[in-house]
Design an enzyme around this catalytic site. Structure first.
Site, short mmCIF file in Angstrom:
data_model
loop_
_atom_site.label_atom_id
_atom_site.label_comp_id
_atom_site.label_asym_id
_atom_site.label_seq_id
_atom_site.Cartn_x
_atom_site.Cartn_y
_atom_site.Cartn_z
CG HIS A 1 -2.00 1.13 1.28
ND1 HIS A 1 -1.63 2.35 1.55
CD2 HIS A 1 -3.36 1.08 0.90
CE1 HIS A 1 -2.75 3.22 1.39
NE2 HIS A 1 -3.74 2.23 1.00
CD GLU B 1 -5.39 1.66 -2.92
OE1 GLU B 1 -6.58 1.68 -2.79
OE2 GLU B 1 -4.42 1.88 -2.14
N GLY C 1 -7.77 9.07 -0.05
CA GLY C 1 -8.13 9.84 1.05
C GLY C 1 -8.21 11.19 0.61
N GLY D 1 -11.63 5.01 3.32
CA GLY D 1 -12.30 5.87 4.06
C GLY D 1 -13.93 5.38 4.12
P1 PGA Z 1 -9.83 5.82 0.54
O1 PGA Z 1 -8.54 4.87 0.68
O2 PGA Z 1 -10.68 5.03 -0.30
O3 PGA Z 1 -10.08 6.52 1.66
O4 PGA Z 1 -9.06 6.95 -0.84
C1 PGA Z 1 -8.25 3.87 -0.15
C2 PGA Z 1 -7.03 3.20 0.39
O5 PGA Z 1 -6.43 3.47 1.39
O6 PGA Z 1 -6.72 2.27 -0.12
#
Ligand code: PGA
Length: 237
Positions: A86, A156, A162, A222
């Site tokens: 991640h 991602e 986030g 989130g």
């Molecule tokens: P998010 O996070 O949906 O809050 O953007 C994604 C993640 O941490 O993999």
């Protein structure tokens, strides 16, 4: 690193309740919940429709590695998936591709399915080098013996995690097609790999993201902290 034990418990109960109230959602999706290590056993007791995942694993098999958690330990308590690489692990713990691949190997040795994350930063996208970055991460982070049976890829974009900023459907389409192509060049079963999109996925944008070719699911941060939003995304599958 969100919430506490009571919160984790009520969240899994809420998620399970909502899934079982609408079995069509369950038929359409595979649900994996990945709570922090310390909540895994508690969540496991209540996870029936959801499969359990962890957020990291050690690359070492066992022994004196203070603070780490092994693949054997995870498998032993009923964990089936583990998120690896991640962007927050890459950024805050300086995890490089080689370490991610070593962790994947250790996880696969215990039958865990790895969710390997890749994605470019905002400045890398602005420089137009997102494919180079993701291509290099894929080449370096996937372990020997990788197949669609033991590995899920999660794209991602770091700038979308986030932040409330979501990649446009066109950005997602282009990157997921690129990732599929990279897999095709290496794996006979490339078309069977699941490629998830992650980064500010929410009920209001999930349908257009899921409609994009080569998007086979979502990695949700989130929005997964609220059962209603989590399920609001799942119904768009
Ligand atoms: P998010 O996070 O949906 O809050 O953007 C994604 C993640 O941490 O993999």
């Amino acid at each position: 690193m969100n919430g506490d034990l009571a919160g984790a418990l009520s969240l899994i109960k809420d998620i399970e309740g909502k899934i079982t109230a609408d079995m069509s959602v369950l038929k359409a999706c595979d649900f994996v919940v990945c709570p922090p290590f310390v909540h895994l056993s508690t969540v496991k007791e209540h996870a029936k429709a959801c499969t359990l995942g962890a957020q990291d694993v050690s690359e070492k098999p066992n022994g004196a590695v203070t603070g780490d958690i092994s693949g054997a330990m995870l498998a032993n308590i009923g964990v089936h998936y583990v998120i690896l690489g991640h962007s927050e692990r890459r950024q805050f713990h300086k995890e490089a591709d080689e370490l991610v691949a070593a962790k994947a190997l250790a996880a696969h040795a215990h039958g865990l399915v790895t969710i390997v994350c890749v994605g470019e930063t905002e400045s890398e996208r602005e420089a137009g080098i997102q494919n180079d970055v993701v291509g290099k991460q894929l080449a370096g982070s996937l372990a020997a013996g990788t197949s669609h049976k033991n590995t899920v890829i999660a794209y991602e974009p770091v700038w979308a995690i986030g932040t409330g900023k979501t990649a446009t459907p066109e950005d997602v389409r282009a990157m997921h097609a690129f990732i599929r192509g990279e897999l095709v060049s290496k794996y006979a079963d490339a078309q069977d790999f699941r490629i998830l999109y992650g980064g500010s996925v929410k009920p209001s944008n999930a349908a257009e993201i899921f409609a994009v070719e080569h998007v086979n699911g979502a990695l949700i941060g989130g929005a997964s902290l609220k059962a209603e939003d989590f399920l609001g995304i799942a119904v768009c599958c």
